[in-house]
Each structure stands twice: as structure tokens, then as C-alpha cells.
Scaffold this active site. Structure first.
Site, mmCIF file in Angstrom:
data_model
loop_
_atom_site.group_PDB
_atom_site.id
_atom_site.type_symbol
_atom_site.label_atom_id
_atom_site.label_comp_id
_atom_site.label_asym_id
_atom_site.label_seq_id
_atom_site.Cartn_x
_atom_site.Cartn_y
_atom_site.Cartn_z
ATOM 1 N N GLU A 52 0.825 -1.166 -0.001
ATOM 2 C CA GLU A 52 0.027 -0.053 -0.095
ATOM 3 C C GLU A 52 0.784 1.273 -0.120
ATOM 4 O O GLU A 52 0.686 2.218 -0.788
ATOM 5 C CB GLU A 52 -0.861 -0.071 1.230
ATOM 6 C CG GLU A 52 -1.756 -1.179 1.353
ATOM 7 C CD GLU A 52 -1.379 -2.129 2.054
ATOM 8 O OE1 GLU A 52 -2.069 -2.799 2.839
ATOM 9 O OE2 GLU A 52 -0.022 -2.587 2.038
ATOM 10 N N CYS A 78 -2.865 -3.640 6.988
ATOM 11 C CA CYS A 78 -2.474 -4.033 8.528
ATOM 12 C C CYS A 78 -2.965 -2.798 9.366
ATOM 13 O O CYS A 78 -2.785 -1.519 9.013
ATOM 14 C CB CYS A 78 -1.076 -4.066 8.783
ATOM 15 S SG CYS A 78 -0.043 -3.085 8.048
ATOM 16 N N ALA A 157 9.762 -36.897 -8.666
ATOM 17 C CA ALA A 157 9.851 -37.124 -10.109
ATOM 18 C C ALA A 157 9.572 -38.769 -10.137
ATOM 19 O O ALA A 157 10.240 -39.441 -9.767
ATOM 20 C CB ALA A 157 11.117 -36.672 -10.754
ATOM 21 N N SER A 171 18.407 -42.441 -10.576
ATOM 22 C CA SER A 171 17.096 -41.708 -10.794
ATOM 23 C C SER A 171 17.324 -40.356 -11.847
ATOM 24 O O SER A 171 16.333 -39.710 -12.239
ATOM 25 C CB SER A 171 16.627 -41.345 -9.391
ATOM 26 O OG SER A 171 17.674 -40.370 -8.875
ATOM 27 N N THR A 199 20.347 -38.612 0.096
ATOM 28 C CA THR A 199 20.560 -37.763 -1.114
ATOM 29 C C THR A 199 21.635 -36.934 -1.195
ATOM 30 O O THR A 199 22.326 -36.649 -2.168
ATOM 31 C CB THR A 199 19.306 -36.953 -0.962
ATOM 32 O OG1 THR A 199 18.233 -37.709 -1.366
ATOM 33 C CG2 THR A 199 19.413 -35.917 -2.448
ATOM 34 N N ASP A 203 24.371 -37.517 -4.005
ATOM 35 C CA ASP A 203 24.366 -36.634 -5.208
ATOM 36 C C ASP A 203 24.994 -35.253 -5.117
ATOM 37 O O ASP A 203 25.298 -34.540 -5.666
ATOM 38 C CB ASP A 203 22.888 -36.151 -5.474
ATOM 39 C CG ASP A 203 22.004 -37.423 -5.916
ATOM 40 O OD1 ASP A 203 22.572 -38.530 -6.536
ATOM 41 O OD2 ASP A 203 20.548 -37.451 -5.542
ATOM 42 N N ARG A 210 18.240 -21.729 -8.739
ATOM 43 C CA ARG A 210 19.267 -21.477 -9.904
ATOM 44 C C ARG A 210 18.571 -20.332 -10.768
ATOM 45 O O ARG A 210 19.118 -20.000 -11.809
ATOM 46 C CB ARG A 210 19.444 -22.571 -10.578
ATOM 47 C CG ARG A 210 20.507 -23.450 -9.687
ATOM 48 C CD ARG A 210 21.133 -24.580 -10.518
ATOM 49 N NE ARG A 210 20.320 -25.741 -10.681
ATOM 50 C CZ ARG A 210 19.889 -26.671 -10.024
ATOM 51 N NH1 ARG A 210 20.591 -26.586 -8.840
ATOM 52 N NH2 ARG A 210 19.083 -27.473 -10.129
#
Length: 358
Positions: A52, A78, A157, A171, A199, A203, A210
Site C-alpha cells: 500500500e 495492517c 519425479a 534416478s 540424497t 548426489d 538457480r
């Protein structure tokens, strides 16, 4: 333009704050006078000026007088002092004639008080225009401000036959490039990204966003036995420590002294409660093997399907034991979207019969 068109514009403006204003809401504002848009604004960063005020200052920077104008705002202005002064007071002081509000603020510190204050100042206030759209825009904020628990999204996925990896754990990549780009958009809107230690060890992910102009993410790692800390002790470097905040939940917090923030908590419900206490309003659960642990706490699902069949492999929800189809956990499909060779199913939780820990 009609009222709805001005409010649609305000909603689009609000989205520009996505990822930057958490745990505050995304808010957009449009000021109209004599049928002309004279000012626009949105909440740009946590702790900075509200939508606002930005809209008012935008109008004044163009030498417009906002007295007797109409403001369209996606959330109730507010009425209390926080990091910024009350927006309802500023609207009254500037002499607005009419304010159109998409939805009341669920924050107990506001909860209709801003609307009441403006009406007492004889401003015409209308509430509810595009309310459903406004609620969906700020579903993360609404969950967090009313429960102090993070909004939980599960991202997976999967192959068309429902596997997240082959039997030996392979995977990459089940889905295509467009699907992976969409994952980055999901990371932008969530404050934290959660995976398991498996994980991290397999990995070495950055767990960042990104996209250009994207805020740093909080990295949340479930590491019951402290395996990541043991590897760090052996001299291994992990990319998730390169930037941002990293939090481990483990039975061995002492292993993480001098390495990262760690808490001796392993139960899903207590983990989420602690994250809420730490001011984290949203978590994107990305680790496939940990998805089932948080299934009964999930608010939303992002299921990316790639055009592959594994036949056998790792499934994400093997913890479920459904004997009767009519008793299965229910999802409410929100949308289905083609993403190149893949597609995305977005769904909300429809209710669970899964036991939760306290």
C-alpha cells in the site's frame, strides 16, 4: 477497466514478491482515480515497505494526488506496528475514498481490525473481490500464520509406473528439462528444501534456487545417525554448505558441532514444529525416500511424471498399507500440465487416515 481487472493486476503485482517476503504475505496494490491507474506497488522484501505504501509513493512520485482515490489491495491493510507502521493509518491519513480488499488478513494481530479502522474513518471498504484467488496466492502464509506450522509440499519425479528410482537407486533423469525448470520455480516460493542424508551423500546437491534473482534457501537435512558429519570429518566437502543456512535433524547432534545447526529431533511432526518455531513458513520435501514420513503432514503435492517405465524399483509411498481402495488417502487434483515430454500433476491433501506422531 472494471474492479475485477484492477484486482487481477494487484494479484499479479503481489506475485513479484514470491520467495522474498516469507514469512510475510505477498501483497499487491493498485490506486485508481477518475478511471486512471495512478499508482502501483507490491511488498518487495521481508521487513521493507508494504504494498500500500509503495503504491502511494509511486503515485506521488508521478505528481498524482491520492485524495479521494480508490485502492485495490489483495490483503487487508495492517492495523498494527510491526517492522513497518500500520498501512490502514496511512490510507486514512492520505484521504482515500474507497478501498477494495480481496480478503481479510488471517493474522490474529489484524483479523478485520484494519477494515474496521478504515470504515470508522468513513472510507468505503469492500471485501471479498477475487477472494479465492487471493487465498490461493497466500496459501503458505495462511497456513503458517494460523498454525505456526510450515506449509509442506512434496515434490517427486516419477516414472509412469510410479517409481522414483531403479532398484539400484538410479534416478537421473526421469523427467525432462522443462520439468526441472519448474522445480526451480517451486524452490523459489518455498523457504526451505528438505532431503535425507542419502540424497546428500549420493548426489552432493546444492539445494539452491538457480533462477535469476532468487533468495537463498534454508537446507534441511534428515540425518539420523550423522553420516554427513562423519564424511565432513574425513575431509569431504559438500556443496550445500556453500551458501545459506543448513539445518540437520539427527539423533547425534554432537557430531555436527562446528559444522552446522543441528537438533536432536527425528519425528516428522516435531521436526515441522521446530521449523515453525525457527520462523520457517514452508518446506519443499524433495527426498523421495523421506516423502512417506511426511505424507500425513503434506498440504500440497507436485508430482512430475516422465515418459519412462522401470517395471521394478523404488516407490515413494511404500509405507502406506491400504487394504481397501475406499480407505486410501485421497488427493484433490488442482491441475495437470504438460511440460515438454513430461507432465505435472498438482494436488492438495484430501485427508489422511495415517497415524501422526505428537
Amino acid at each position: 477497466m472494471e474492479d475485477e481487472e484492477y484486482m487481477h493486476l494487484a494479484l499479479e503485482l503481489a506475485k513479484r514478491g514470491e520467495g522474498w517476503v516469507n514469512p510475510n504475505p505477498m501483497v499487491g496494490a493498485v490506486i485508481v482515480k477518475d478511471g486512471e491507474i495512478i499508482g502501483i506497488g507490491w511488498h518487495q522484501r521481508f521487513g521493507e515497505k508494504h504494498a500500500e505504501v509503495n503504491a502511494i509513493e509511486d503515485a506521488k512520485s508521478k505528481s498524482h494526488d491520492v485524495k479521494d482515490a480508490t485502492m485495490y489491495v489483495t490483503l487487508e491493510p495492517c492495523s498494527h506496528w510491526g517492522k513497518q507502521p500500520p498501512c490502514s493509518d496511512r490510507i486514512i491519513r492520505e484521504g482515500f475514498k474507497r478501498v477494495v480488499v480481496a480478503m481479510e488478513d488471517p493474522n490474529p494481530l489484524v483479523a478485520g481490525r484494519g477494515i474496521e479502522k478504515m470504515r470508522k474513518a468513513e472510507i468505503e471498504v469492500e471485501v471479498g473481490l477475487l477472494k479465492d484467488e487471493a487465498k490461493k496466492l497466500n496459501e503458505i502464509f495462511i497456513k503458517y500464520i494460523t498454525t505456526r506450522m510450515p506449509f509442506v509440499s512434496i515434490k517427486l519425479a516419477l516414472t509412469l509406473d510410479g517409481f522414483i528410482a531403479t532398484e539400484n537407486g538410479s534416478s537421473q533423469w526421469i523427467t525432462g528439462e522443462k520439468a526441472r525448470e519448474r522445480v526451480q520455480e517451486l524452490r523459489r516460493k518455498h523457504m526451505a528444501i528438505m532431503v535425507g542424508s542419502g540424497t546428500v551423500l549420493a548426489d552432493d546437491p546444492r539445494l539452491n534456487c538457480r533462477l535469476e534473482n532468487c533468495p537463498l534457501k534454508v537446507k534441511v537435512i534428515l540425518d539420523r545417525s550423522g553420516r554427513v558429519a562423519e564424511e565432513v570429518g574425513k575431509g569431504r566437502k559438500f556443496r550445500l554448505f556453500e551458501d545459506g543456512r543448513t539445518i540437520f535433524f539427527t539423533e547425534m547432534p554432537e557430531k555436527f558441532e562446528g559444522i552446522a545447526e543441528a537438533y536432536p529431533i527425528t519425528e516428522p511432526g516435531k521436526i515441522l514444529r521446530k521449523l515453525g518455531e525457527l520462523g520457517i513458513d514452508s518446506v519443499l520435501v524433495e527426498g523421495g525416500r523421506i516423502a512417506c514420513q511426511f505424507l500425513s503432514y503434506a498440504d500440497k503435492f507436485y508430482l512430475f511424471y516422465g515418459p519412462k517405465l522401470f517395471g521394478n524399483g523404488i516407490k515413494p509411498f511404500e509405507c502406506l498399507k491400504v487394504e481397501e481402495a475406499n480407505n486410501a488417502p485421497l488427493l484433490r487434483i488442482d491441475s495437470m500440465e504438460r511440460l515438454g515430454e513430461s507432465f505435472l500433476v498438482t494436488a492438495y491433501s484430501g485427508g489422511w487416515n495415517v497415524q501422526r506422531d505428537s
